[in-house]
Design a protein around this motif. Structure first.
Motif, PDB file in Angstrom:
ATOM      1  N   ILE A  40      25.748 -54.617  46.951  1.00  0.00           N
ATOM      2  CA  ILE A  40      25.675 -53.473  46.038  1.00  0.00           C
ATOM      3  C   ILE A  40      26.976 -53.299  45.257  1.00  0.00           C
ATOM      4  O   ILE A  40      27.238 -52.247  44.683  1.00  0.00           O
ATOM      5  CB  ILE A  40      25.313 -52.167  46.770  1.00  0.00           C
ATOM      6  CG1 ILE A  40      26.308 -51.848  47.889  1.00  0.00           C
ATOM      7  CG2 ILE A  40      23.878 -52.232  47.308  1.00  0.00           C
ATOM      8  CD1 ILE A  40      26.103 -50.463  48.510  1.00  0.00           C
ATOM      9  N   HIS A  89      31.177 -42.218  44.361  1.00  0.00           N
ATOM     10  CA  HIS A  89      29.860 -41.652  44.642  1.00  0.00           C
ATOM     11  C   HIS A  89      30.023 -40.339  45.410  1.00  0.00           C
ATOM     12  O   HIS A  89      30.858 -40.231  46.297  1.00  0.00           O
ATOM     13  CB  HIS A  89      29.019 -42.617  45.470  1.00  0.00           C
ATOM     14  CG  HIS A  89      27.714 -42.016  45.937  1.00  0.00           C
ATOM     15  ND1 HIS A  89      27.515 -41.599  47.228  1.00  0.00           N
ATOM     16  CD2 HIS A  89      26.566 -41.742  45.259  1.00  0.00           C
ATOM     17  CE1 HIS A  89      26.286 -41.105  47.343  1.00  0.00           C
ATOM     18  NE2 HIS A  89      25.690 -41.175  46.161  1.00  0.00           N
ATOM     19  N   VAL A 113      29.271 -40.976  40.131  1.00  0.00           N
ATOM     20  CA  VAL A 113      27.827 -40.995  40.373  1.00  0.00           C
ATOM     21  C   VAL A 113      27.449 -39.917  41.391  1.00  0.00           C
ATOM     22  O   VAL A 113      27.960 -39.913  42.517  1.00  0.00           O
ATOM     23  CB  VAL A 113      27.366 -42.370  40.883  1.00  0.00           C
ATOM     24  CG1 VAL A 113      25.845 -42.385  41.069  1.00  0.00           C
ATOM     25  CG2 VAL A 113      27.799 -43.478  39.940  1.00  0.00           C
ATOM     26  N   ALA A 179      21.637 -38.228  39.403  1.00  0.00           N
ATOM     27  CA  ALA A 179      20.368 -38.785  39.869  1.00  0.00           C
ATOM     28  C   ALA A 179      19.276 -37.743  39.637  1.00  0.00           C
ATOM     29  O   ALA A 179      19.428 -36.584  40.042  1.00  0.00           O
ATOM     30  CB  ALA A 179      20.453 -39.148  41.345  1.00  0.00           C
ATOM     31  N   ASP A 210      21.380 -40.576  47.222  1.00  0.00           N
ATOM     32  CA  ASP A 210      21.886 -41.812  47.815  1.00  0.00           C
ATOM     33  C   ASP A 210      21.148 -43.030  47.272  1.00  0.00           C
ATOM     34  O   ASP A 210      20.642 -43.867  48.032  1.00  0.00           O
ATOM     35  CB  ASP A 210      21.777 -41.753  49.335  1.00  0.00           C
ATOM     36  CG  ASP A 210      22.800 -40.805  49.946  1.00  0.00           C
ATOM     37  OD1 ASP A 210      23.983 -40.883  49.564  1.00  0.00           O
ATOM     38  OD2 ASP A 210      22.418 -39.989  50.804  1.00  0.00           O
ATOM     39  N   LEU A 211      21.115 -43.162  45.955  1.00  0.00           N
ATOM     40  CA  LEU A 211      20.416 -44.288  45.336  1.00  0.00           C
ATOM     41  C   LEU A 211      20.997 -45.632  45.721  1.00  0.00           C
ATOM     42  O   LEU A 211      20.308 -46.654  45.660  1.00  0.00           O
ATOM     43  CB  LEU A 211      20.393 -44.147  43.811  1.00  0.00           C
ATOM     44  CG  LEU A 211      21.724 -44.254  43.059  1.00  0.00           C
ATOM     45  CD1 LEU A 211      21.459 -44.698  41.622  1.00  0.00           C
ATOM     46  CD2 LEU A 211      22.447 -42.929  43.030  1.00  0.00           C
ATOM     47  N   TRP A 212      22.261 -45.658  46.147  1.00  0.00           N
ATOM     48  CA  TRP A 212      22.861 -46.919  46.609  1.00  0.00           C
ATOM     49  C   TRP A 212      22.083 -47.473  47.802  1.00  0.00           C
ATOM     50  O   TRP A 212      22.030 -48.695  47.996  1.00  0.00           O
ATOM     51  CB  TRP A 212      24.323 -46.704  47.002  1.00  0.00           C
ATOM     52  CG  TRP A 212      24.505 -45.719  48.115  1.00  0.00           C
ATOM     53  CD1 TRP A 212      24.650 -44.363  48.005  1.00  0.00           C
ATOM     54  CD2 TRP A 212      24.526 -45.995  49.518  1.00  0.00           C
ATOM     55  NE1 TRP A 212      24.766 -43.789  49.238  1.00  0.00           N
ATOM     56  CE2 TRP A 212      24.690 -44.765  50.185  1.00  0.00           C
ATOM     57  CE3 TRP A 212      24.431 -47.160  50.277  1.00  0.00           C
ATOM     58  CZ2 TRP A 212      24.766 -44.652  51.571  1.00  0.00           C
ATOM     59  CZ3 TRP A 212      24.496 -47.063  51.664  1.00  0.00           C
ATOM     60  CH2 TRP A 212      24.658 -45.823  52.295  1.00  0.00           C
ATOM     61  N   PRO A 216      18.856 -49.818  45.779  1.00  0.00           N
ATOM     62  CA  PRO A 216      20.081 -50.598  45.575  1.00  0.00           C
ATOM     63  C   PRO A 216      20.100 -51.385  44.269  1.00  0.00           C
ATOM     64  O   PRO A 216      21.170 -51.532  43.660  1.00  0.00           O
ATOM     65  CB  PRO A 216      20.115 -51.528  46.793  1.00  0.00           C
ATOM     66  CG  PRO A 216      18.724 -51.547  47.317  1.00  0.00           C
ATOM     67  CD  PRO A 216      18.154 -50.194  47.016  1.00  0.00           C
ATOM     68  N   TRP A 219      21.122 -48.973  41.625  1.00  0.00           N
ATOM     69  CA  TRP A 219      22.543 -48.679  41.788  1.00  0.00           C
ATOM     70  C   TRP A 219      23.404 -49.763  41.152  1.00  0.00           C
ATOM     71  O   TRP A 219      24.315 -49.478  40.370  1.00  0.00           O
ATOM     72  CB  TRP A 219      22.887 -48.523  43.261  1.00  0.00           C
ATOM     73  CG  TRP A 219      24.361 -48.554  43.570  1.00  0.00           C
ATOM     74  CD1 TRP A 219      25.106 -49.650  43.884  1.00  0.00           C
ATOM     75  CD2 TRP A 219      25.271 -47.447  43.554  1.00  0.00           C
ATOM     76  NE1 TRP A 219      26.414 -49.304  44.087  1.00  0.00           N
ATOM     77  CE2 TRP A 219      26.551 -47.964  43.888  1.00  0.00           C
ATOM     78  CE3 TRP A 219      25.129 -46.091  43.316  1.00  0.00           C
ATOM     79  CZ2 TRP A 219      27.668 -47.148  43.984  1.00  0.00           C
ATOM     80  CZ3 TRP A 219      26.255 -45.275  43.404  1.00  0.00           C
ATOM     81  CH2 TRP A 219      27.509 -45.788  43.725  1.00  0.00           C
TER      82      TRP A 219
END
Length: 232
Positions: A40, A89, A113, A179, A210-212, A216, A219
């Motif tokens: 990522i 983040h 982010v 987001a 928590d889009l990471w 992913p 992200w």
């Protein structure tokens, strides 16, 4: 690798990739560095992952925002980097803004982010508390003492007399990313992007805070473009 802070505290720092330098800051405050994964990382860049003092693989303990910024500078000097992009983040996005205000000559741009925003607002907190049970649960180790000390230092900072003047005078480009499905209200992020001279607000559709972890691929695409200066 291990980097010595100014007070000789050992800080764990991960590094991956090659290309222009970007330092990546995770949230919390007081969380281990949950973004330190090759898959990522921003593409086409050399990414540095300093783990906050007092958590995970870093030594030390509870500390202030000033110390957090000083630790980032120690990592930058160790890396031999003159200036870098700062990607954060969640709470790491707020730390990225503080770093840019304190060391504008060392920050090429900020990419924040899903940040909290520079506020302590009751209506924002009520919305968050009412909806937090709906968020996907992601297990992340954290240290309560570091959380409390940095949270207290953050509140002290956002109450400083010259904060908004410094933000308005800041020339560091900032891409502020929200987001769409984040339970945290986005108005503080919109305000921040509007306040700084070279601020851009971007909303990523269809993703949570928590889009990471949940998205992913999204992200990686978002942070790679933003770190390269493409805010589309």
């Amino acid at each position: 690798m291990t980097v010595r802070a100014d007070d000789r505290t050992r800080l764990h720092v991960g590094v991956t990739g090659s290309g222009p330098d970007v330092v990546v800051l995770s949230g919390g405050p007081g969380c281990v560095h949950y973004l330190e994964h090759d898959d990522i990382a921003p593409r086409g860049m050399r990414a540095w992952y300093p783990e906050p003092r007092g958590v995970g693989r870093s030594g030390g303990g509870p500390h202030t925002l000033e110390q957090a910024v000083a630790d980032l500078e120690a990592v930058r000097r160790f890396a031999g980097v003159d200036s870098w992009v700062v990607l954060g983040h969640s709470w790491g996005a707020d730390l990225a803004v503080r770093y840019a205000l304190d060391h504008p000559g060392r920050v090429r741009s900020v990419v924040g982010v899903a940040g909290h925003g520079l506020h302590k607002d009751r209506t924002w907190s009520r919305t968050y508390e009412a909806l937090k049970h709906t968020e996907p649960e992601i297990a992340i180790d954290w240290d309560p003492g570091v959380y409390r000390s940095l949270s207290d230092s953050f509140v002290e900072w956002i109450h400083s007399d010259d904060l908004f003047r410094r933000l308005a005078d800041c020339r560091v480009p900032m891409t502020i990313v929200a987001a769409e499905h984040d339970i945290r209200p986005s108005w503080p992020l919109r305000q921040l992007a509007a306040l700084v001279e070279h601020g851009v607000y971007v909303e990523v559709p269809g993703v949570p805070h928590d889009l990471w972890s949940t998205h992913p691929e999204v992200w990686v695409d978002v942070v790679t473009k933003a770190c390269a200066g493409d805010a589309s």
